[in-house]
Design a protein around this motif. Structure first.
Motif, short mmCIF file in Angstrom:
data_model
loop_
_atom_site.label_atom_id
_atom_site.label_comp_id
_atom_site.label_asym_id
_atom_site.label_seq_id
_atom_site.Cartn_x
_atom_site.Cartn_y
_atom_site.Cartn_z
N SER A 160 0.84 -1.19 0.00
CA SER A 160 0.00 0.00 0.00
C SER A 160 0.87 1.24 0.00
O SER A 160 1.99 1.22 0.52
CB SER A 160 -0.90 0.01 1.24
OG SER A 160 -1.52 1.25 1.41
N TYR A 165 -2.77 0.54 6.10
CA TYR A 165 -3.05 -0.85 6.45
C TYR A 165 -2.52 -1.18 7.84
O TYR A 165 -3.01 -2.08 8.50
CB TYR A 165 -2.42 -1.80 5.42
CG TYR A 165 -3.21 -1.93 4.16
CD1 TYR A 165 -4.59 -1.99 4.18
CD2 TYR A 165 -2.56 -2.01 2.93
CE1 TYR A 165 -5.32 -2.13 3.01
CE2 TYR A 165 -3.29 -2.14 1.76
CZ TYR A 165 -4.67 -2.19 1.80
OH TYR A 165 -5.38 -2.32 0.64
N GLU A 174 -2.40 -6.13 1.30
CA GLU A 174 -2.54 -6.12 -0.16
C GLU A 174 -2.27 -7.52 -0.71
O GLU A 174 -1.57 -8.32 -0.12
CB GLU A 174 -1.57 -5.06 -0.71
CG GLU A 174 -1.62 -4.88 -2.21
CD GLU A 174 -0.65 -5.80 -2.92
OE1 GLU A 174 -0.93 -6.13 -4.09
OE2 GLU A 174 0.35 -6.21 -2.31
N ASN A 212 1.04 4.87 -5.43
CA ASN A 212 0.67 3.55 -5.93
C ASN A 212 0.57 3.60 -7.45
O ASN A 212 0.47 4.66 -8.07
CB ASN A 212 -0.62 3.04 -5.30
CG ASN A 212 -1.86 3.72 -5.83
OD1 ASN A 212 -1.89 4.94 -5.97
ND2 ASN A 212 -2.89 2.94 -6.11
#
Length: 379
Positions: A160, A165, A174, A212
């Motif tokens: 991430s 997270y 992920e 990302n």
């Protein structure tokens, strides 16, 4: 001179995600890439039939499937290549130090192929990881000195882009980290050069952030304009064809209805940024306003290079594979306290984090540039 590349991909047949088949064309056709080996990353539970297996944002209902030997063979056939391939271990690592010497010999060949390829190369090798990183981690555990000497950079597509997270969704990781958390821990606590391209944000796998790499193609209409053999390969993949005459399928046009169905499909993409950097390419806006992906030797006067950067960073990685990063010279990615069980890189960093600046500008450019690139590919 083309960069020597090893691709590690969770490519299955029939596909778990046809995007892996789509992406592998780039390994064979993209200027700047000298494809040395393909490692088929396999996780045992995804070989089988099951009704539904939700992980985070992902739901998979299809099976059975096996390692993607058929799509690799199809591309070797089309491009007239004999690229070595091998399978990695099917089970997850039992610890970050696992060497997999107890698994069947066939599942150790991927580890050995990485090491043999590095040993034979006279230049640093780029290793691209799309899936779990277990085969790369095991190769490092077996021969760390060779990996240090011969790996130019590991391009790790996983995780991430924030530490969300770690704080907001405890226990949810992920997809590529889920495939083998110990492998990610091993690489992110190593002294190897690792560039991280997060797939997700704290909002999930189909969200947009500065760091990302996710973007979306609204349709695949450009496949109609690709070289016919490559269009047939993609129709075979996206239809999850079970034809056993998989080479003849590349010589026959698909039914019009099938082509229409494939071209109308939307497509989720995570890998493009990795290929741009590993090949020495650039994402550019040309003087006429069009967007293209071009090798750096083909830049033209008037080209504006769009951000596709790797910024040096430090990394804190949790024992379950979740991580947080801090760009050197900037504040941390998130202000949450770092979790227990982390290790921080010391001295000059051997880690980089992907940065595309504006994700929406990036997506708008790639929606034009990537189809143009695929239309240019020739077998």
């Amino acid at each position: 001179m083309n960069n020597p590349v090893i691709v590690v991909t969770d490519l299955y047949h029939p596909p778990q995600d046809p995007g892996d088949n789509f992406d592998l064309i780039t390994a064979f056709a993209l200027p700047g890439v000298d494809l040395k080996a393909v490692i088929l990353d396999v996780t045992e539970e995804y070989r089988h039939i099951y009704e539904e297996h939700p992980i985070g944002d992902y739901h998979d209902r299809r099976g059975p499937r096996e390692p993607g030997i058929i799509p690799v063979s199809q591309l070797c056939y089309l491009f007239g290549r004999n690229v070595p391939y091998a399978m990695g271990p099917f089970r997850r690592m039992r610890s970050p130090e696992d060497t997999f010497e107890d698994v069947p010999k066939a599942q150790q060949l991927g580890i050995q192929l990485i090491l043999d390829t590095l040993r034979a190369s006279t230049r640093p090798v780029q290793i691209l990881s799309f899936g779990s990183a277990r085969t790369i981690a095991a190769a490092y555990n077996r021969e760390p000195d060779l990996m240090r000497a011969k790996v130019g950079r590991i391009h790790l597509s996983a995780g991430s882009d924030t530490d969300g997270y770690l704080s907001n969704r405890p226990g949810v990781v992920e997809w590529n980290i889920h495939l083998d958390p110990h492998a990610v821990v091993r690489l992110l606590r190593s002294d190897l050069p690792v560039a991280i391209y997060p797939c997700a944000t704290h909002e999930g796998g189909f969200a947009y952030g500065r760091h990302n790499s996710y973007w979306k193609l609204p349709n695949l209409e450009f496949i109609r304009d690709m070289q016919p053999e490559l269009a047939r390969y993609l129709c075979y993949a996206f239809s999850r064809s079970g034809r056993v005459d998989f080479l003849r399928a590349l010589e026959e046009d698909p039914p019009q209805g099938l082509l229409d169905q494939v071209c109308a499909s939307h497509h989720h993409v995570w890998e493009t940024a990795v290929w741009i950097n590993a090949s020495g390419s650039r994402l550019v806006r040309r003087a006429d306003g069009t967007y293209r992906i071009v090798h750096h030797t083909q830049l033209q006067p008037g080209d504006t290079i769009l951000p596709n950067e790797l910024l040096p960073c430090t990394v804190n990685v949790h024992d379950d594979g979740r991580f947080a990063f801090e760009i050197i010279g900037e504040g941390a990615a998130g202000d949450e306290a770092k979790p227990a069980g982390c290790a921080v890189s010391s001295g000059p960093s051997n880690f980089w984090i992907y940065d595309r600046h504006d994700p929406y500008e990036n997506e708008a450019a790639l929606r034009e540039a990537l189809p143009a690139l695929y239309r240019s590919f020739r077998v």
